[in-house]
Design a protein around this motif. Structure first.
Motif, PDB file in Angstrom:
ATOM      1  N   GLY A 169      55.781  90.557 -92.881  1.00 58.76           N
ATOM      2  CA  GLY A 169      54.643  90.352 -93.730  1.00 58.76           C
ATOM      3  C   GLY A 169      54.962  89.267 -94.869  1.00 58.76           C
ATOM      4  O   GLY A 169      54.201  88.680 -95.541  1.00 58.76           O
ATOM      5  N   ALA A 170      56.352  88.844 -94.950  1.00 60.77           N
ATOM      6  CA  ALA A 170      56.576  87.766 -96.273  1.00 60.77           C
ATOM      7  C   ALA A 170      56.147  86.312 -95.789  1.00 60.77           C
ATOM      8  O   ALA A 170      56.257  86.148 -94.685  1.00 60.77           O
ATOM      9  N   ASP A 171      55.682  85.757 -96.943  1.00 63.64           N
ATOM     10  CA  ASP A 171      55.478  84.140 -96.442  1.00 63.64           C
ATOM     11  C   ASP A 171      56.640  83.478 -96.199  1.00 63.64           C
ATOM     12  O   ASP A 171      56.732  82.583 -95.283  1.00 63.64           O
ATOM     13  N   VAL A 172      57.723  83.933 -96.678  1.00 62.32           N
ATOM     14  CA  VAL A 172      59.087  83.216 -96.332  1.00 62.32           C
ATOM     15  C   VAL A 172      59.963  84.358 -95.967  1.00 62.32           C
ATOM     16  O   VAL A 172      60.779  84.789 -96.683  1.00 62.32           O
ATOM     17  N   PRO A 173      60.179  84.743 -94.568  1.00 62.64           N
ATOM     18  CA  PRO A 173      60.692  85.836 -94.346  1.00 62.64           C
ATOM     19  C   PRO A 173      62.406  85.646 -94.642  1.00 62.64           C
ATOM     20  O   PRO A 173      63.088  86.740 -94.914  1.00 62.64           O
ATOM     21  N   MET A 174      63.117  84.399 -94.190  1.00 62.24           N
ATOM     22  CA  MET A 174      64.434  84.327 -94.567  1.00 62.24           C
ATOM     23  C   MET A 174      64.718  84.780 -96.060  1.00 62.24           C
ATOM     24  O   MET A 174      65.734  85.306 -96.206  1.00 62.24           O
ATOM     25  N   LEU A 175      63.807  84.271 -96.854  1.00 61.03           N
ATOM     26  CA  LEU A 175      64.147  84.464 -98.106  1.00 61.03           C
ATOM     27  C   LEU A 175      64.104  85.701 -98.641  1.00 61.03           C
ATOM     28  O   LEU A 175      64.898  86.376 -99.294  1.00 61.03           O
ATOM     29  N   ALA A 176      63.121  86.595 -97.918  1.00 59.03           N
ATOM     30  CA  ALA A 176      62.884  88.050 -98.336  1.00 59.03           C
ATOM     31  C   ALA A 176      64.134  88.849 -97.702  1.00 59.03           C
ATOM     32  O   ALA A 176      64.748  89.644 -98.491  1.00 59.03           O
ATOM     33  N   PHE A 177      64.848  88.221 -96.565  1.00 58.98           N
ATOM     34  CA  PHE A 177      66.031  88.942 -95.906  1.00 58.98           C
ATOM     35  C   PHE A 177      67.316  88.842 -97.198  1.00 58.98           C
ATOM     36  O   PHE A 177      67.825  89.635 -97.568  1.00 58.98           O
ATOM     37  N   MET A 178      67.431  87.528 -97.367  1.00 58.48           N
ATOM     38  CA  MET A 178      68.738  87.187 -98.126  1.00 58.48           C
ATOM     39  C   MET A 178      68.401  87.932 -99.619  1.00 58.48           C
ATOM     40  O   MET A 178      69.554  88.574-100.234  1.00 58.48           O
ATOM     41  N   THR A 179      67.299  88.214-100.130  1.00 56.36           N
ATOM     42  CA  THR A 179      66.964  88.762-101.490  1.00 56.36           C
ATOM     43  C   THR A 179      67.393  90.203-101.296  1.00 56.36           C
ATOM     44  O   THR A 179      67.819  90.863-102.442  1.00 56.36           O
ATOM     45  N   GLY A 180      66.912  90.772-100.100  1.00 62.00           N
ATOM     46  CA  GLY A 180      67.225  92.234-100.014  1.00 62.00           C
ATOM     47  C   GLY A 180      68.728  92.531 -99.718  1.00 62.00           C
ATOM     48  O   GLY A 180      69.211  93.722-100.170  1.00 62.00           O
ATOM     49  N   ILE A 181      69.458  91.464 -99.421  1.00 58.74           N
ATOM     50  CA  ILE A 181      71.107  91.874 -99.403  1.00 58.74           C
ATOM     51  C   ILE A 181      71.630  91.808-100.962  1.00 58.74           C
ATOM     52  O   ILE A 181      72.329  92.755-101.167  1.00 58.74           O
ATOM     53  N   HIS A 182      71.150  90.702-101.656  1.00 59.05           N
ATOM     54  CA  HIS A 182      71.620  90.631-102.997  1.00 59.05           C
ATOM     55  C   HIS A 182      70.969  89.467-103.655  1.00 59.05           C
ATOM     56  O   HIS A 182      70.497  88.326-103.209  1.00 59.05           O
ATOM     57  N   PRO A 183      70.385  89.916-104.931  1.00 62.27           N
ATOM     58  CA  PRO A 183      69.562  88.866-105.745  1.00 62.27           C
ATOM     59  C   PRO A 183      70.349  87.294-105.817  1.00 62.27           C
ATOM     60  O   PRO A 183      69.470  86.348-105.703  1.00 62.27           O
ATOM     61  N   LEU A 184      71.386  87.391-105.859  1.00 61.89           N
ATOM     62  CA  LEU A 184      72.120  85.923-105.803  1.00 61.89           C
ATOM     63  C   LEU A 184      72.160  85.372-104.749  1.00 61.89           C
ATOM     64  O   LEU A 184      71.949  83.993-104.872  1.00 61.89           O
ATOM     65  N   LEU A 185      72.260  86.051-103.447  1.00 59.80           N
ATOM     66  CA  LEU A 185      72.084  85.237-102.298  1.00 59.80           C
ATOM     67  C   LEU A 185      70.703  84.772-102.099  1.00 59.80           C
ATOM     68  O   LEU A 185      70.532  83.917-101.314  1.00 59.80           O
ATOM     69  N   GLY A 186      69.659  85.562-102.426  1.00 61.39           N
ATOM     70  CA  GLY A 186      68.241  85.482-102.516  1.00 61.39           C
ATOM     71  C   GLY A 186      68.446  83.855-103.345  1.00 61.39           C
ATOM     72  O   GLY A 186      67.246  83.175-102.946  1.00 61.39           O
ATOM     73  N   LEU A 187      68.889  83.820-104.531  1.00 71.24           N
ATOM     74  CA  LEU A 187      68.631  82.581-105.227  1.00 71.24           C
ATOM     75  C   LEU A 187      69.274  81.387-104.621  1.00 71.24           C
ATOM     76  O   LEU A 187      68.683  80.281-104.585  1.00 71.24           O
ATOM     77  N   VAL A 188      70.213  81.576-103.929  1.00 75.52           N
ATOM     78  CA  VAL A 188      71.148  80.620-103.269  1.00 75.52           C
ATOM     79  C   VAL A 188      69.994  80.056-101.822  1.00 75.52           C
ATOM     80  O   VAL A 188      69.850  79.154-101.639  1.00 75.52           O
ATOM     81  N   MET A 189      69.685  81.052-101.341  1.00 80.20           N
ATOM     82  CA  MET A 189      68.706  80.815-100.048  1.00 80.20           C
ATOM     83  C   MET A 189      67.468  80.132-100.475  1.00 80.20           C
ATOM     84  O   MET A 189      66.977  79.211 -99.638  1.00 80.20           O
TER      85      MET A 189
END
Length: 416
Positions: A255-275
């Motif tokens: 359901g996320a507008d940007v699914p890849m960003l939601a996935f990386m943020t779920g691993i770690h917020p820092l990875l979400g920032l980089v992604m």
């Protein structure tokens, strides 16, 4: 002397990375595109991904070859020679329309990406940053534009590999259940065959204009073809890695507008920032590609007019971006894909009809290079025999003699 060829590993890699950069922003950076075209069909979507890789490799080689063969400054210089006037004009207007649509879809996507990661940044502001960056980079030398296009390619590969390792190292995944869940995700395409063709046609519509321009700045047909093949392969790998990640976590990020960003943020917020930064960069890459190519077409060789037109195009795209990213992807992408099928057929047929001439032109340019290269940096004058041979080769070339000589000298200068 006859063994010299216009080949450069650095240029091949630069072309390949630029191809990935041009394609991924429009076609897969956010994950929403792969979700709609492949993942939503369940396990059979994997067959579509294999087919997409082959299509990327073939058409990247063909389009870049035609751009280089005709030394095209914009897509119409190639299309006008490849097809009859009616078809060429129809595709010309279609590509301009596609570039316009993609420009505001991508600028909207850039805003949605930043807003999803940073709630305090409104989508309109993220889109504005992307629009201003496109205008800024468009004023650079073309070689610098090409370098900018390929800058984020290694980063997206690294991020996807991190995501894949996370999935493989985590809890076992019930793939049958994930495929079943994926099959329930809504899509606007009826089956995987049509979806695959439609998706690739969309990719071509959003990138062909810039790919012809990119090819037009490559004098060595070997470089254009090998760079296209490698770029197509890398794009297929990126598409497959992204889709495997989406399959694995489809129940959490559909359901996320940007699914890849939601996935990386779920691993770690820092990875979400980089992604977030990487996705923004990939979207920007495709954004600059469509706007740059559209402005080159409108300017028709005038640098002054190009600088004026690019500002108008980006401003219009920014205004239209307020429609919203998710709605635009769901409606406009399939429409562009259907239109792009005509372009697929035109390029494939043109390649079959002109393959022999392109190979002959490759030989001509390699022989031209073999004559000119020994005299680099003003090392003596051409012999009478070399001058006669040079004149014969320039007459045999399909491209403008002055442009061919200039392009070969520029290639030699970059080698030095």
């Amino acid at each position: 002397m006859s063994g010299r060829r216009i080949q450069s590993i650095n240029q091949i890699m630069s072309i390949a990375f630029a191809y990935v950069g041009i394609l991924t922003g429009a076609g897969l950076a956010t994950g929403r595109e792969m979700l709609q075209y492949f993942v939503s069909f369940g396990a059979i979507g994997l067959a579509g991904l294999a087919a997409i890789t082959i299509l990327h490799m073939l058409f990247a080689k063909w389009i870049l070859s035609f751009g280089s063969y005709y030394q095209a400054d914009h897509h119409m210089e190639a299309l006008g020679a490849m097809s009859n006037p009616f078809v060429a004009k129809l595709l010309d207007w279609s590509l301009v329309f596609a570039c316009l649509v993609m420009s505001f879809v991508l600028i909207a996507g850039a805003g949605a990406n930043l807003h999803q990661q940073f709630a305090f940044i409104p989508a309109w502001l993220g889109s504005l940053v992307c629009a201003l960056a496109i205008i800024g980079v468009s004023y650079m030398d073309f070689n610098k534009v090409t370098a900018a296009l390929g800058m984020f390619t290694p980063l997206i590969l690294i991020m996807l590999l991190i995501g894949l390792i996370y999935i493989l190292a985590g809890d076992p995944i019930n793939w049958s259940a994930q495929f079943a869940y994926a099959s329930a995700v809504p899509t606007s395409l009826p089956n995987i065959t049509l979806s695959t063709i439609n998706y690739f046609a969309l990719c071509l519509m959003s990138s062909a204009s810039m790919l012809f321009v990119l090819g037009g700045n490559i004098i060595g047909l070997d470089n254009a073809q090998k760079g296209g093949l490698l770029g197509g392969l890398l794009t297929g790998i990126v598409s497959s890695l992204a889709s495997v990640i989406l399959y694995a976590k489809i129940d959490q990020i559909a359901g996320a507008d940007v699914p890849m960003l939601a996935f990386m943020t779920g691993i770690h917020p820092l990875l979400g920032l980089v992604m977030c930064v990487v996705i923004f960069g990939m979207i920007f890459n495709s954004g600059i590609s469509v706007c740059y190519a559209m402005a080159r077409r409108a300017a028709n060789g005038s640098q002054r007019r190009f600088h004026q037109v690019i500002i108008i195009i980006v401003t219009l795209a920014y205004i239209l971006s307020f429609v919203g990213f998710t709605d635009l992807v769901a409606f406009m992408y399939p429409v562009l894909g259907y239109v792009g099928m005509a372009l697929l057929v035109t390029i494939a047929v043109a390649w079959l009809l002109n393959k022999r001439q392109i190979n002959q032109e490759k030989t001509v340019r390699n022989e031209l290079y073999a004559i000119i290269a020994p005299y680099r940096n003003g090392k003596g004058d051409l012999s009478s025999r070399d001058k006669d041979k040079l004149s014969q080769l320039l007459s045999a070339s399909v491209a403008n003699p002055q442009r061919i000589m200039q392009s070969i000298r520029q290639f030699i200068h970059r080698e030095d």
